[in-house]
Design a protein around this motif. Structure first.
Motif, mmCIF file in Angstrom:
data_model
loop_
_atom_site.group_PDB
_atom_site.id
_atom_site.type_symbol
_atom_site.label_atom_id
_atom_site.label_comp_id
_atom_site.label_asym_id
_atom_site.label_seq_id
_atom_site.Cartn_x
_atom_site.Cartn_y
_atom_site.Cartn_z
ATOM 1 N N ALA A 50 2.690 6.421 -8.775
ATOM 2 C CA ALA A 50 2.587 7.726 -8.386
ATOM 3 C C ALA A 50 1.952 8.129 -7.330
ATOM 4 N N ALA A 51 1.043 7.370 -6.763
ATOM 5 C CA ALA A 51 0.164 7.630 -5.516
ATOM 6 C C ALA A 51 0.727 7.152 -4.462
ATOM 7 N N GLY A 52 2.022 6.407 -4.437
ATOM 8 C CA GLY A 52 2.782 6.057 -3.423
ATOM 9 C C GLY A 52 2.712 4.422 -3.163
ATOM 10 N N ALA A 53 1.713 3.849 -3.881
ATOM 11 C CA ALA A 53 1.534 2.382 -3.860
ATOM 12 C C ALA A 53 2.816 1.769 -4.672
ATOM 13 N N HIS A 54 3.026 0.290 -4.227
ATOM 14 C CA HIS A 54 3.976 -0.614 -4.939
ATOM 15 C C HIS A 54 3.038 -1.435 -5.832
ATOM 16 N N LYS A 77 -1.804 6.092 1.856
ATOM 17 C CA LYS A 77 -2.938 5.379 1.886
ATOM 18 C C LYS A 77 -4.061 6.095 0.937
ATOM 19 N N THR A 78 -4.167 7.423 1.474
ATOM 20 C CA THR A 78 -5.285 8.088 0.948
ATOM 21 C C THR A 78 -4.979 8.359 -0.563
ATOM 22 N N GLU A 79 -3.963 8.516 -0.899
ATOM 23 C CA GLU A 79 -3.579 8.858 -2.429
ATOM 24 C C GLU A 79 -3.639 7.549 -3.117
ATOM 25 N N ALA A 80 -3.234 6.505 -2.342
ATOM 26 C CA ALA A 80 -3.259 5.175 -3.127
ATOM 27 C C ALA A 80 -4.803 4.639 -3.376
ATOM 28 N N ILE A 81 -5.788 5.289 -2.457
ATOM 29 C CA ILE A 81 -7.238 4.590 -2.264
ATOM 30 C C ILE A 81 -7.811 5.575 -3.753
ATOM 31 N N ARG A 82 -7.432 6.690 -3.871
ATOM 32 C CA ARG A 82 -7.805 7.440 -4.967
ATOM 33 C C ARG A 82 -7.546 7.074 -6.342
ATOM 34 N N GLU A 125 -6.117 -2.840 1.619
ATOM 35 C CA GLU A 125 -5.587 -3.455 2.591
ATOM 36 C C GLU A 125 -5.444 -4.928 2.387
ATOM 37 N N SER A 126 -5.788 -5.571 1.150
ATOM 38 C CA SER A 126 -5.777 -6.800 0.840
ATOM 39 C C SER A 126 -4.104 -7.330 0.229
ATOM 40 N N ALA A 127 -3.482 -6.252 0.004
ATOM 41 C CA ALA A 127 -2.161 -6.272 -0.654
ATOM 42 C C ALA A 127 -1.446 -7.513 -0.183
ATOM 43 N N PRO A 128 -0.762 -8.347 -1.001
ATOM 44 C CA PRO A 128 -0.762 -8.424 -2.612
ATOM 45 C C PRO A 128 -2.161 -8.835 -3.064
ATOM 46 N N VAL A 129 -2.619 -8.176 -4.053
ATOM 47 C CA VAL A 129 -3.683 -8.470 -4.597
ATOM 48 C C VAL A 129 -3.608 -8.104 -6.122
ATOM 49 N N SER A 143 0.954 -1.045 0.027
ATOM 50 C CA SER A 143 -0.093 -0.012 0.141
ATOM 51 C C SER A 143 0.794 1.371 0.180
ATOM 52 N N GLY A 144 1.784 1.433 0.452
ATOM 53 C CA GLY A 144 2.726 2.408 0.807
ATOM 54 C C GLY A 144 2.394 3.308 1.703
ATOM 55 N N ASP A 145 3.111 4.446 1.821
ATOM 56 C CA ASP A 145 2.902 5.365 3.009
ATOM 57 C C ASP A 145 1.746 6.182 2.548
#
Length: 110
Positions: free
Chosen positions: A64-68, A17-22, A40-44, A13-15
């Protein structure tokens, strides 16, 4: 001959989380709640098999949103890198020669 699909795997999810959800909402069209559950289910797997270019664009948006994220070949389950050069010397398990497999020899991207 049919080409394989490529799916995007959300690995962490990265640091941010709000940006990753968007970003998940943008690329999947899921609701805010379902996007949060997916994160929250990562890896998925985030996407269904798609063209390589579309999968790479989705992975870029998530990163770009901070997720991997990683792009996986639907046939051989190997990770596709975004640099030129062979990824894995083992032959593709798909119905085409190894030198034609985009997981073995991904195209260079900028």
């Amino acid at each position: 001959m049919e080409e394989p699909g490529f799916r995007v795997l959300l690995t962490e999810s990265g640091d941010q989380k709000t940006e990753a959800i968007r970003a998940i909402r943008t690329v999947t069209g899921l609701s805010l709640w379902n996007s949060k559950l997916l994160l929250e289910s990562a890896p998925v797997a985030v996407t269904e098999p798609d063209w390589l270019e579309a999968a790479q664009e989705t992975a870029r948006a998530l990163e770009a949103a901070g997720a991997h994220a990683a792009v996986l070949c639907d046939w051989c389950d190997r990770t596709i890198t975004r640099v030129a050069g062979p990824l894995d010397p083992a032959p593709c398990s798909g119905p085409w020669p190894p030198e034609a497999c985009r997981a073995s020899y991904p195209p260079a991207t900028n």
